[in-house]
Structures are given as structure tokens and as C-alpha cells.
Design a protein around this motif. Structure first.
Motif, PDB file in Angstrom:
ATOM      1  N   GLN A 138       0.821  -1.201   0.000  1.00  0.00           N
ATOM      2  CA  GLN A 138       0.000   0.000   0.000  1.00  0.00           C
ATOM      3  C   GLN A 138       0.865   1.265   0.000  1.00  0.00           C
ATOM      4  O   GLN A 138       0.570   2.244  -0.666  1.00  0.00           O
ATOM      5  CB  GLN A 138      -0.929  -0.004   1.218  1.00  0.00           C
ATOM      6  N   GLN A 139       1.988   1.227   0.747  1.00  0.00           N
ATOM      7  CA  GLN A 139       2.813   2.408   0.861  1.00  0.00           C
ATOM      8  C   GLN A 139       3.563   2.738  -0.431  1.00  0.00           C
ATOM      9  O   GLN A 139       3.923   3.884  -0.676  1.00  0.00           O
ATOM     10  CB  GLN A 139       3.835   2.217   1.994  1.00  0.00           C
ATOM     11  N   SER A 140       3.804   1.720  -1.283  1.00  0.00           N
ATOM     12  CA  SER A 140       4.647   1.937  -2.446  1.00  0.00           C
ATOM     13  C   SER A 140       3.899   1.880  -3.765  1.00  0.00           C
ATOM     14  O   SER A 140       4.491   1.790  -4.822  1.00  0.00           O
ATOM     15  CB  SER A 140       5.759   0.881  -2.480  1.00  0.00           C
ATOM     16  N   ALA A 141       2.552   1.891  -3.718  1.00  0.00           N
ATOM     17  CA  ALA A 141       1.770   1.741  -4.937  1.00  0.00           C
ATOM     18  C   ALA A 141       2.044   2.878  -5.916  1.00  0.00           C
ATOM     19  O   ALA A 141       2.314   4.018  -5.530  1.00  0.00           O
ATOM     20  CB  ALA A 141       0.288   1.704  -4.610  1.00  0.00           C
ATOM     21  N   ALA A 142       1.983   2.546  -7.200  1.00  0.00           N
ATOM     22  CA  ALA A 142       2.240   3.540  -8.241  1.00  0.00           C
ATOM     23  C   ALA A 142       1.101   4.554  -8.305  1.00  0.00           C
ATOM     24  O   ALA A 142       0.000   4.327  -7.820  1.00  0.00           O
ATOM     25  CB  ALA A 142       2.390   2.843  -9.580  1.00  0.00           C
ATOM     26  N   ALA A 143       1.401   5.709  -8.927  1.00  0.00           N
ATOM     27  CA  ALA A 143       0.382   6.732  -9.123  1.00  0.00           C
ATOM     28  C   ALA A 143      -0.473   6.361 -10.329  1.00  0.00           C
ATOM     29  O   ALA A 143       0.045   6.048 -11.394  1.00  0.00           O
ATOM     30  CB  ALA A 143       1.034   8.083  -9.326  1.00  0.00           C
ATOM     31  N   GLY A 144      -1.794   6.422 -10.169  1.00  0.00           N
ATOM     32  CA  GLY A 144      -2.684   6.110 -11.275  1.00  0.00           C
ATOM     33  C   GLY A 144      -2.827   4.620 -11.504  1.00  0.00           C
ATOM     34  O   GLY A 144      -2.153   3.806 -10.869  1.00  0.00           O
ATOM     35  N   PRO A 145      -3.717   4.235 -12.430  1.00  0.00           N
ATOM     36  CA  PRO A 145      -3.917   2.817 -12.708  1.00  0.00           C
ATOM     37  C   PRO A 145      -2.673   2.206 -13.353  1.00  0.00           C
ATOM     38  O   PRO A 145      -1.986   2.861 -14.146  1.00  0.00           O
ATOM     39  CB  PRO A 145      -5.099   2.807 -13.662  1.00  0.00           C
ATOM     40  N   PHE A 146      -2.370   0.954 -13.009  1.00  0.00           N
ATOM     41  CA  PHE A 146      -1.164   0.346 -13.552  1.00  0.00           C
ATOM     42  C   PHE A 146      -1.325  -1.168 -13.673  1.00  0.00           C
ATOM     43  O   PHE A 146      -2.153  -1.800 -13.011  1.00  0.00           O
ATOM     44  CB  PHE A 146       0.054   0.654 -12.672  1.00  0.00           C
ATOM     45  N   LEU A 147      -0.520  -1.736 -14.538  1.00  0.00           N
ATOM     46  CA  LEU A 147      -0.293  -3.173 -14.657  1.00  0.00           C
ATOM     47  C   LEU A 147       1.196  -3.397 -14.608  1.00  0.00           C
ATOM     48  O   LEU A 147       1.949  -2.772 -15.374  1.00  0.00           O
ATOM     49  CB  LEU A 147      -0.852  -3.716 -15.970  1.00  0.00           C
ATOM     50  N   LYS A 148       1.645  -4.260 -13.714  1.00  0.00           N
ATOM     51  CA  LYS A 148       3.067  -4.599 -13.625  1.00  0.00           C
ATOM     52  C   LYS A 148       3.213  -6.100 -13.842  1.00  0.00           C
ATOM     53  O   LYS A 148       2.554  -6.889 -13.170  1.00  0.00           O
ATOM     54  CB  LYS A 148       3.648  -4.205 -12.270  1.00  0.00           C
ATOM     55  N   THR A 149       4.047  -6.494 -14.779  1.00  0.00           N
ATOM     56  CA  THR A 149       4.319  -7.901 -15.032  1.00  0.00           C
ATOM     57  C   THR A 149       5.510  -8.332 -14.182  1.00  0.00           C
ATOM     58  O   THR A 149       6.612  -7.773 -14.307  1.00  0.00           O
ATOM     59  CB  THR A 149       4.629  -8.147 -16.521  1.00  0.00           C
ATOM     60  N   VAL A 150       5.280  -9.306 -13.311  1.00  0.00           N
ATOM     61  CA  VAL A 150       6.348  -9.859 -12.478  1.00  0.00           C
ATOM     62  C   VAL A 150       7.039 -10.998 -13.206  1.00  0.00           C
ATOM     63  O   VAL A 150       8.256 -11.072 -13.290  1.00  0.00           O
ATOM     64  CB  VAL A 150       5.788 -10.323 -11.122  1.00  0.00           C
ATOM     65  N   ASP A 151       6.237 -11.927 -13.743  1.00  0.00           N
ATOM     66  CA  ASP A 151       6.748 -12.990 -14.600  1.00  0.00           C
ATOM     67  C   ASP A 151       5.588 -13.463 -15.466  1.00  0.00           C
ATOM     68  O   ASP A 151       4.522 -12.836 -15.487  1.00  0.00           O
ATOM     69  CB  ASP A 151       7.393 -14.130 -13.795  1.00  0.00           C
ATOM     70  N   SER A 152       5.765 -14.572 -16.184  1.00  0.00           N
ATOM     71  CA  SER A 152       4.755 -15.016 -17.145  1.00  0.00           C
ATOM     72  C   SER A 152       3.465 -15.477 -16.495  1.00  0.00           C
ATOM     73  O   SER A 152       2.455 -15.675 -17.184  1.00  0.00           O
ATOM     74  CB  SER A 152       5.320 -16.142 -18.011  1.00  0.00           C
ATOM     75  N   GLN A 153       3.451 -15.647 -15.171  1.00  0.00           N
ATOM     76  CA  GLN A 153       2.244 -16.078 -14.473  1.00  0.00           C
ATOM     77  C   GLN A 153       1.904 -15.209 -13.274  1.00  0.00           C
ATOM     78  O   GLN A 153       1.066 -15.581 -12.465  1.00  0.00           O
ATOM     79  CB  GLN A 153       2.396 -17.541 -14.011  1.00  0.00           C
ATOM     80  N   THR A 154       2.513 -14.065 -13.166  1.00  0.00           N
ATOM     81  CA  THR A 154       2.268 -13.191 -12.016  1.00  0.00           C
ATOM     82  C   THR A 154       2.258 -11.739 -12.476  1.00  0.00           C
ATOM     83  O   THR A 154       3.184 -11.285 -13.147  1.00  0.00           O
ATOM     84  CB  THR A 154       3.361 -13.367 -10.942  1.00  0.00           C
ATOM     85  N   TRP A 155       1.191 -11.029 -12.103  1.00  0.00           N
ATOM     86  CA  TRP A 155       1.037  -9.625 -12.460  1.00  0.00           C
ATOM     87  C   TRP A 155       0.521  -8.877 -11.235  1.00  0.00           C
ATOM     88  O   TRP A 155      -0.045  -9.471 -10.304  1.00  0.00           O
ATOM     89  CB  TRP A 155       0.032  -9.459 -13.596  1.00  0.00           C
ATOM     90  N   VAL A 156       0.693  -7.577 -11.236  1.00  0.00           N
ATOM     91  CA  VAL A 156       0.138  -6.726 -10.185  1.00  0.00           C
ATOM     92  C   VAL A 156      -0.669  -5.625 -10.851  1.00  0.00           C
ATOM     93  O   VAL A 156      -0.200  -4.999 -11.815  1.00  0.00           O
ATOM     94  CB  VAL A 156       1.228  -6.113  -9.298  1.00  0.00           C
ATOM     95  N   ILE A 157      -1.887  -5.404 -10.374  1.00  0.00           N
ATOM     96  CA  ILE A 157      -2.737  -4.334 -10.889  1.00  0.00           C
ATOM     97  C   ILE A 157      -3.209  -3.463  -9.734  1.00  0.00           C
ATOM     98  O   ILE A 157      -3.223  -3.901  -8.575  1.00  0.00           O
ATOM     99  CB  ILE A 157      -3.960  -4.874 -11.665  1.00  0.00           C
ATOM    100  N   HIS A 179     -11.804  -8.422 -17.704  1.00  0.00           N
ATOM    101  CA  HIS A 179     -11.291  -7.051 -17.743  1.00  0.00           C
ATOM    102  C   HIS A 179     -11.459  -6.376 -16.387  1.00  0.00           C
ATOM    103  O   HIS A 179     -12.483  -6.526 -15.711  1.00  0.00           O
ATOM    104  CB  HIS A 179     -12.051  -6.229 -18.786  1.00  0.00           C
ATOM    105  N   TRP A 180     -10.446  -5.594 -16.020  1.00  0.00           N
ATOM    106  CA  TRP A 180     -10.503  -4.703 -14.868  1.00  0.00           C
ATOM    107  C   TRP A 180     -10.299  -3.290 -15.395  1.00  0.00           C
ATOM    108  O   TRP A 180      -9.235  -2.988 -15.964  1.00  0.00           O
ATOM    109  CB  TRP A 180      -9.400  -5.022 -13.871  1.00  0.00           C
ATOM    110  N   VAL A 181     -11.282  -2.433 -15.238  1.00  0.00           N
ATOM    111  CA  VAL A 181     -11.162  -1.033 -15.654  1.00  0.00           C
ATOM    112  C   VAL A 181     -10.926  -0.212 -14.394  1.00  0.00           C
ATOM    113  O   VAL A 181     -11.814  -0.082 -13.541  1.00  0.00           O
ATOM    114  CB  VAL A 181     -12.415  -0.550 -16.401  1.00  0.00           C
ATOM    115  N   ILE A 182      -9.732   0.314 -14.275  1.00  0.00           N
ATOM    116  CA  ILE A 182      -9.293   0.967 -13.040  1.00  0.00           C
ATOM    117  C   ILE A 182      -9.091   2.462 -13.298  1.00  0.00           C
ATOM    118  O   ILE A 182      -8.318   2.853 -14.179  1.00  0.00           O
ATOM    119  CB  ILE A 182      -7.984   0.342 -12.528  1.00  0.00           C
ATOM    120  N   PHE A 183      -9.809   3.275 -12.544  1.00  0.00           N
ATOM    121  CA  PHE A 183      -9.670   4.725 -12.637  1.00  0.00           C
ATOM    122  C   PHE A 183      -8.679   5.214 -11.574  1.00  0.00           C
ATOM    123  O   PHE A 183      -8.566   4.613 -10.493  1.00  0.00           O
ATOM    124  CB  PHE A 183     -11.017   5.409 -12.418  1.00  0.00           C
ATOM    125  N   SER A 184      -8.000   6.280 -11.877  1.00  0.00           N
ATOM    126  CA  SER A 184      -7.121   6.897 -10.900  1.00  0.00           C
ATOM    127  C   SER A 184      -7.933   7.345  -9.682  1.00  0.00           C
ATOM    128  O   SER A 184      -9.000   7.954  -9.814  1.00  0.00           O
ATOM    129  CB  SER A 184      -6.413   8.104 -11.521  1.00  0.00           C
TER     130      SER A 184
END
Length: 579
Positions: free
Chosen positions: A25-44, A117-122
Motif C-alpha cells: 500500500q505504501q509503495s503503490a504507483a500513481a494512477g492505474p497500472f499493470l506490472k508484469t512480475v513474470d509469465s504467471q504473475t502480475w500486479v494491478i 477485464h478490470w477497468v481501473i480509474f485513478s
């Protein structure tokens, strides 16, 4: 899988640092994001929350500096119960945009069956979600859901129930009596997940909550659901094997139906709906729901077919001259081969007529529909017929004005009617009571009802014991002259039926019909043994017999239950005798 994802996250945090791995929670990016960790792990996520998504389960939901999943299973999509969980093979941002000056991202997770689908607003507390079918099989149950930390979310709320989820300590193996149902340790009653069942189409918001945290579903548009006004589903419960707090989004369900297996066209869209996070405040969730309903169909959602909509209006007039006051109105399959409750391949709409029989349904997807209507009680509670008008064409941005729609009612004379004709058990003893397992066991084995003297509430909502339920009524003329010339018709409208119960029907001690378990008319729905008290799947049965069986003065119609099974049987709507 869950342990693997937790270990993976811990490993990443230890080796590459928080900012390069799974956000907290403390380090979350600004605005909506998708981060690929590896081929089977993502962060949104966004500035407010984030979730780690594995190949099946969404885990580590950080919100307000807490992991709201904890040791629970997390988020997933499945069909046919938990037998088939969708496995995500890739994730991508398919659209970045802004709406009213707020940035959003549409993030797609792809599986063989379709796309989630996940539609994420800032700045949004939660996200909009939708699913697009590509290769789902013919199925009965399709759902998305959260299984969340049980200490963070100890309460469940629907439109009809708001209560503490039963403590896991009360689920004792030796006390299990049937599917997800246990006798309480003190013997005072039962605990079952089905007590949290509610009506799909009346929901404003529902979910699980606790001190400082709430997770809610707000389904403003409901046209993607299967079924009609009587569609009810399980929405929240305690997972009996783990204690997880469960928040269900039953997009296509069968929990209280005979069956509802449907084939879905490629591109069938469920959603968008809002998954909403807050501090557990129900007034806040209600206010958010009000905003969502006012905004539906969502202008930010860029899909041409979704926005190709019109409306349907008309006035329902009965053939006896009355307006069809407060009638239930349903737009469903054209020239249907299924009941209104069982339809579910495409899109469906419900409303009620006003006191003058007028109705209007807006936001209808362009297509050709069958219009159905039936009595919802009130001033037309005596109307046993239903209306079907096929070929109702809805076009984009146009009103389909049907004008006066004629509805034929029975011209026959009623000798008696017990209960309003509305497809519910309302009015009978216990009919429509709060969901409660085994409530039908309070109804008697034998019951005598005198038409014109007894109150409707003297008739119990369900019959489950072997015995005789008898309706006594008077006939003012001598029917003997009608023998061989005139038929009497006994109409039995059932609000639900659960298997293993059969009944012989007698008129003045002569058998005039039967209701037999396992016949096409009486395939089982689980209503009575799954805590329902108002409805399961509606059945309409007619039994004709020679009017000469009746006599002037007192007569009797008896439902003699000859076979029974505990907590199974007949849930009544209305019983009518006419000639």
C-alpha cells in the motif's frame, strides 16, 4: 498455488526491493497500472489499492495498509462450481483513456474461455469489471468471486439479510445434515450458507464488511443475468472448509432452479459492474450505488453493441376490461423454448406495470424479444393466465411503443381460490419469511381449510409430510346435470417443488390427478431444502375432471401426500377450481 504466490512475492521483495516487485500500500504507483512480475504473475491497482494476480488466483489485496486476502484464497473466475477455474495466460493494458478528466486503464486477463477485464480509474476505491465470452462451454453456473480474510470481513449484507457470518467454530463435522448445512452446536437451529440467498434483480449493493473495511458488488445493469424477477442466488457466505468470507458474483446461476444450462454466443458480455472498496460504511456503499445506477449504461465504456439500445413501452389490458395492475413484465427470448426463469443465453429485462397497466423498459439492447407478463398479485391476483407476445423489435435510440396489449383471462367461473396468483408463496403461513433452513418442517402433516371462512394464512407455505391437506368449499347449484357435459378444472400453481414428494389429488374422495416426483412437470428445484421460503421455480399444472363429481352444498379437494422426503415437497402459490 496460493502458497507459491506468497513465497514468490516474499522472494521478490527480499531480492530486488519493494519498489521493483509486488507493490505494498505504501509503495503503490500513481494512477492505474499493470506490472508484469513474470509469465504467471502480475500486479494491478492504482494509488488506493493493488492486487497480485497469479495464473488463477488474485491474492495480496492491499487496501488501507492491510492485505485484505490474508490466508484466504482471493479472487478468481470459475464455472460449474469450483470444478473449472479459469487460468490466465497473459495480461495487457488494452486501453488507456480519460473520462471527465480522470485517467483509467482497461486491463485484460486472457483465458481459453474468454477475457476478464478490470477497468481501473485513478483514485478509485476498487474497479469496474466485465467478462467477454469466447469459448465458455454450455453451462449452468458461471461466476467471479472474492474469498477474503475472515477477520477483516466478518459480516455479510444483501438486500434481504445483514448479519454476522456464522463462526467457523460452529461448523462441526458430526453435525452436518446436508450440503453446506449444519445443526448448530447447541441444537437451537441450523447454519447454512443458503440463508444469505437474495433476489438478483433488486440488489442495489451487497458484499462483506467489518470494522474499517468493506468489499461490495454494485451491479447497476442487470441485463446480462439469467432469469426473471424470481431469480435468486447465493451472494455472500462463510466458506465452511477454511472460514474465508465469500463474496459471490453469480453471473449465471442455478442454485434455486431445475436447470439453466445455456449456450453463449461469442462476444456475450457480462458487466461492467463495480467492485467497490470502502471503510465498511453501508450508507457510503448505498450512495455509491445510487451514482452507479444513475450512470448506467456507462458512457465511458467504449463498445458499440453495448450502447445500441432502445426502449419498449405499452399498456397491458385484460380481456375482462381491467388494466393489468402491477403485473410482472419480462423481455426475453423471442418464441421461447424455455421458461422465463431458465433463459440466460443473451440479455433480459424486467419491470412491473403501474396501477393502470402501463410499463416502460429503457436501456434495452437492440434485438427481437418475446414480451411476457403475469400477475404479481394485488388487484389481478385472480388472473391465472400469462401473456406472451413475440416479435417485439427494439432498435437503436427508438421507442418501441406497443400501445394497448391484449391479455386474455379465463372466462370460467371460479368455485374457489386459495392464495394470490403471483408465483410466490406470499400470504401463506411462513410464506416469504426470512430464509431459514427446515422452516417447512413447521407446517403440519394434515390441514383443513374452509373456503370463505379460513384465512389465507391458515394454509401453510409448503407441504412436506405424508398426510391430507383438504380444501372444503360450497357449490350453490346442483352439478349433477353437468355430468358428461362440463369439466371442472383444478389449477395448481406451485412457487417451487423439491424432489422426493408425490401427491394424489382427490375431489370428493375420487382421484382426479396426481403430482408425481420425477415427471417432466416436477423435476426438482432445491428451494425448500435450501432455505427458500418464497419461491423456487414456478410450475403451472391443470387437472380436468367431470363436473358431475361435485355436488350441491359442501365439497372437498384433497392433496394426499403419498411419498415424502425430509424438507422436500410442494411450495404453494395458488390453487384455483373453476368450471
Amino acid at each position: 498455488m496460493r502458497a507459491f504466490l506468497f513465497n514468490l512475492a516474499a522472494s521478490l521483495l527480499a531480492t530486488v526491493g519493494v519498489t521493483d516487485a509486488v507493490p505494498t500500500q505504501q509503495s503503490a504507483a500513481a494512477g492505474p497500472f499493470l506490472k508484469t512480475v513474470d509469465s504467471q504473475t502480475w500486479v494491478i491497482g492504482n494509488e488506493i489499492w493493488n492486487m497480485t494476480q497469479g495464473s488463477i488466483y488474485g491474492v495480496k489485496l492491499y487496501y488501507k495498509e492491510r492485505d485484505c486476502v490474508g490466508r484466504a484464497v482471493g479472487h478468481y473466475v470459475s464455472y460449474n462450481g469450483a470444478a473449472n477455474n479459469l487460468a490466465w495466460t497473459s495480461a495487457a493494458i488494452v486501453k488507456n483513456g480519460t473520462y471527465k478528466g480522470v485517467a483509467y486503464a482497461d486491463i485484460k486477463f486472457t483465458a481459453a474461455e474468454g477475457d476478464m477485464h478490470w477497468v481501473i480509474f485513478s483514485g478509485q476505491h476498487g474497479a469496474y469489471q466485465y467478462f467477454v465470452n469466447h469459448a465458455l462451454p454450455t453451462l449452468g453456473e458461471f461466476r467471479t468471486l472474492w474469498r477474503l480474510d475472515n477477520t477483516t470481513f466478518p459480516y455479510g449484507k444483501t438486500a434481504t439479510k445483514d448479519d454476522l457470518l456464522p463462526p467457523l467454530s460452529e461448523y462441526l463435522p458430526q453435525n452436518k445434515v446436508q450440503d453446506e448445512t449444519w445443526l448448530k452446536p447447541d441444537g437451537s437451529g441450523y447454519i447454512t450458507k443458503y440463508d444469505f440467498t437474495s433476489w438478483i434483480r433488486i440488489q442495489q449493493y451487497y458484499g462483506v464488511y467489518g470494522q474499517g473495511f468493506g468489499s461490495w458488488y454494485i451491479n447497476a445493469g442487470k441485463d446480462y443475468y439469467n432469469g426473471n424477477h424470481l431469480k435468486q442466488e447465493l451472494m455472500v457466505h462463510r466458506e465452511s472448509s477454511t472460514g474465508d468470507a465469500v463474496q459471490l458474483n453469480m453471473l449465471h446461476g442455478t442454485h434455486f432452479q431445475v436447470s439453466s444450462a445455456d449456450v453463449f454466443p461469442d462476444g456475450k458480455l457480462w458487466g461492467p459492474w463495480l467492485w467497490y472498496l470502502n471503510d465498511g460504511s453501508k450508507p457510503d456503499a448505498a450512495a455509491q450505488a445510487k451514482e452507479e445506477f444513475a450512470a448506467w449504461p456507462y458512457a465511458w465504456f467504449e463498445d458499440e453493441a453495448y450502447h445500441t439500445r432502445g426502449s419498449v413501452s405499452g399498456r397491458l389490458l385484460l380481456s375482462d376490461g381491467r388494466p393489468a395492475s402491477n403485473a410482472a413484465v419480462f423481455l426475453g427470448d423471442d418464441t421461447p423454448s424455455k421458461t422465463a426463469l431458465d433463459m440466460g443465453s443473451t440479455y433480459y429485462y424486467t419491470t412491473y406495470a403501474d396501477a393502470d397497466g402501463r410499463f416502460e423498459i429503457g436501456g434495452v439492447r437492440a434485438a427481437t424479444y418475446g414480451l411476457q407478463a403475469w400477475s404479481n398479485g394485488s388487484t389481478i391476483a385472480d388472473v391465472s393466465t400469462s401473456l406472451l407476445r413475440n416479435g417485439v423489435v427494439v432498435s437503436k435510440d427508438k421507442e418501441t411503443a406497443l400501445g394497448n396489449v391484449a391479455w386474455t383471462v379465463s372466462p370460467k367461473k371460479k368455485l374457489f381460490q386459495v392464495g394470490d396468483f403471483d408465483r410466490y408463496s406470499y400470504g401463506f403461513q411462513y410464506g416469504g419469511a426470512p430464509n431459514q433452513h427446515a422452516l417447512v418442517a413447521n407446517c403440519p402433516a394434515n390441514l383443513n381449510y374452509t373456503y370463505g371462512c379460513s384465512k389465507v394464512s391458515d394454509w401453510c407455505f409448503g407441504q412436506t409430510y405424508r398426510g391430507n391437506w383438504t380444501i372444503r368449499f360450497r357449490v350453490g347449484e346442483d352439478p349433477s346435470s353437468y355430468s358428461g357435459k362440463r369439466n371442472a378444472t383444478l389449477i395448481v400453481s406451485l412457487a417451487g417443488y423439491s424432489s422426493g414428494a408425490s401427491s394424489s389429488i382427490l375431489a370428493n374422495d375420487k382421484v382426479v390427478g396426481n403430482m408425481t416426483s420425477g415427471t417432466p412437470q416436477l423435476l426438482s428445484d432445491p428451494s425448500l431444502y435450501r432455505s427458500a421460503t418464497a419461491a423456487g421455480e414456478w410450475r403451472y399444472l391443470e387437472f380436468g375432471f367431470d363436473a358431475g363429481i361435485l355436488k350441491k352444498g359442501w365439497n372437498a379437494v384433497t392433496f394426499q401426500m403419498t411419498r415424502n422426503t425430509t424438507w422436500h415437497g410442494f411450495m404453494w402459490d395458488s390453487i384455483i377450481l373453476e368450471w
